[in-house]
Design an enzyme around this catalytic site. Structure first.
Site, PDB file in Angstrom:
ATOM      1  N   GLU A 219       0.875  -1.171   0.000  1.00  0.00           N
ATOM      2  CA  GLU A 219       0.000   0.000   0.000  1.00  0.00           C
ATOM      3  C   GLU A 219       0.908   1.216   0.000  1.00  0.00           C
ATOM      4  O   GLU A 219       1.645   1.454   0.958  1.00  0.00           O
ATOM      5  CB  GLU A 219      -0.901   0.011   1.237  1.00  0.00           C
ATOM      6  CG  GLU A 219      -1.868   1.181   1.248  1.00  0.00           C
ATOM      7  CD  GLU A 219      -2.559   1.352   2.588  1.00  0.00           C
ATOM      8  OE1 GLU A 219      -2.646   2.493   3.053  1.00  0.00           O
ATOM      9  OE2 GLU A 219      -2.993   0.336   3.161  1.00  0.00           O
TER      10      GLU A 219
ATOM     11  N   CYS B 234      -3.776   7.398   4.884  1.00  0.00           N
ATOM     12  CA  CYS B 234      -3.672   7.007   3.479  1.00  0.00           C
ATOM     13  C   CYS B 234      -4.932   7.370   2.703  1.00  0.00           C
ATOM     14  O   CYS B 234      -4.911   7.388   1.470  1.00  0.00           O
ATOM     15  CB  CYS B 234      -3.385   5.525   3.359  1.00  0.00           C
ATOM     16  SG  CYS B 234      -4.531   4.486   4.278  1.00  0.00           S
TER      17      CYS B 234
END
Length: 498
Positions: free
Chosen positions: A236, A273
């Site tokens: 990620e 994020c």
């Protein structure tokens, strides 16, 4: 999510890493062979151990990360909840994907042998912990929980931003697993950048999961892919999470949308994020004053580490210097690691002319308001956006099917579409997908949050015409584990060809 390269923790010695890797490899077979109920008991014990140690762990996390107590206590609860979610996944049993095709001499393509298919743990998994979630994406976080649920031993490379917390959490996890009979080597914590790289190159590691910056993720992904035997690498990396408001939405609740946006991109000093990095507003929206005032009113907040702070300062300078960018809220840096939110504005033309400066993630409290002229203008921009974890669309009462092409365009760029909300906050739930096209993740088919995160660490295997005595418990005819299964009786499949 940028990583830091300095640490106050002594790096793991080569002989200690070798011991951890050898133990993980030795544990892989026995651990994967445990009944799902026993692995579930181990996850439950981890959750209980973490909760029991909250009074010790939270102050350590506060000291190392600068995050507030309430946030960290909530995150510890989320971590325990993730572990217990996989207890339920194992109890449900569908994760194993058991399918039995009976032998069929009359199958349309010719005699069919007996085929029994199930998914099994892939082997030892290397997990790189994240900086911004000291509990939920760290030592006992979602990657660890899903890998252990799959029957995979875990070697956890601690993040240098919270070394003391990582070491203490690792001891709690190890003690919890040992207390309920997990094989020795099921879990280990290691420290150091070079240690992580060495582990990633080791042939005993079967898969890796990483949360961090795009450059670091690319470097590690290249190592995983260039090994003599390449392995899956679930990274990620970076996400700009575009948000869009239609004219009808602004007319219906413009001030409310403005306040929600400011709250979302400044939450946790922008160190999520899923923080919205771009906010598309229609020409003449009239919200610049409210947005600027809202951002200016947000207090300074500390960033996680020196490395994260330095990366943010660099990206902020690039953006405010880009042609066509206007500053709405000055923001900037305060004392030490503290920063104030920065809000800037531009239009779609400037955005597309300067993608290197404006279309990369900013990990920190900075966002860009982008003015668009009409839906066609918006569609042109959406087609050029990099992959993201999320996209958000705010609609009004007069909006309808005319937005379907826009929604479809957004769907091609992200893993989660939100309507009339904000992306910060990822629900731990079976239906959640926390992934998206590159660069948000390296494997958009998979998620790092939610029940299906287990699928990253499972590998399908088919047993053909196997004697009953040689079948694993998952595939035996008497189904001793009670797993759900799909069974195709002889003759049923012949409809495919007729």
């Amino acid at each position: 999510m940028p990583t830091q390269t300095t640490t106050v923790e002594t790096d793991t010695a080569a002989e200690e890493l070798e011991s951890a890797l050898a133990a993980a490899a030795a544990a892989a077979g026995p651990f994967a062979a445990l009944p799902p109920k026993e692995r579930a008991d181990m996850l439950a014990a981890m959750a209980e151990g973490l909760e029991a140690a909250a009074g010790e762990l939270v102050p350590i996390a506060m000291s190392e990360s600068g995050l507030p107590e309430a946030r960290l206590r909530g995150e510890l609860t989320r971590t325990a909840t993730q572990l217990r979610m996989f207890v339920e996944v194992l109890a449900d049993g569908h994760y194993a994907g058991v399918v039995v095709d009976r032998a069929d001499p009359d199958f349309v393509l010719g005699p069919r042998p007996e085929l029994r298919r199930a998914k099994f743990g892939i082997g030892p998994v290397l997990v790189f912990a994240a900086s911004n979630f000291p509990f939920a994406f760290s030592v006992a976080g979602g990657d660890t929980a899903s890998a252990l649920a799959a029957g995979c031993p875990v070697v956890l490379k601690a993040h240098p931003g919270h070394p003391e917390l990582s070491a203490r959490t690792g001891r709690i996890v190890t003690e919890a697993l040992r207390g309920v009979g997990a094989p020795e080597g099921t879990f280990a914590v290691v420290f150091g950048v070079d240690t992580g790289i060495a582990a990633l190159r080791d042939p005993r590691i079967a898969a890796a999961a990483f949360t961090g910056s795009v450059p670091a993720g690319r470097a590690l992904g290249d190592i995983a892919a260039s090994r003599p035997v390449p392995i899956p690498f679930y990274g990620e990396l970076g996400s700009i999470n575009p948000a869009i408001a239609t004219p009808a939405a602004i007319a219906a609740r413009g001030p409310e949308i403005a306040a929600g946006y400011v709250g979302s991109f400044t939450l946790g000093a922008g160190q999520f994020c899923t923080s919205p990095g771009l906010f598309f507003l229609p020409a003449g929206h009239g919200l610049e004053g409210a947005l600027a005032d809202g951002a200016a009113a947000v207090p300074d907040a500390r960033m996680l580490t020196d490395g994260v702070h330095a990366g943010y300062v660099t990206r902020r300078a690039e953006i405010v210097a880009a042609p066509g960018v206007r500053i709405l809220a000055e923001g900037g840096t305060a004392d030490g690691l503290a920063v104030a939110p920065t809000l800037v504005a531009t239009d779609t033309g400037a955005l597309l002319e300067h993608p290197d400066e404006l279309l990369d993630e900013v990990f920190g409290p900075l966002s860009i308001v982008v003015e668009y002229s009409d839906v066609e203008d918006l569609m042109t921009v959406v087609d050029q956006l990099p992959g993201s974890l999320t996209a958000t669309l705010h609609t009004g009462p007069d909006d309808g099917a005319e937005l379907v092409p826009l929604v479809q365009a957004l769907r091609s760029r992200v893993g989660r579409l939100l309507f009339n909300g904000w992306p910060t906050g990822v629900t731990v739930s079976p239906a959640m997908h926390h992934g998206g096209p590159y660069p948000s993740t390296t494997a958009s088919l998979h998620t790092s949050v939610g029940a299906t995160a287990i699928e990253r660490f499972l590998r399908p295997v088919v047993y053909q015409d196997a004697p009953e005595a040689l079948l694993p418990a998952e595939l035996r005819e008497d189904n001793p584990l009670g797993l759900p299964r799909t069974v195709n009786a002889a003759g049923e499949s012949s409809r495919w060809g007729r």
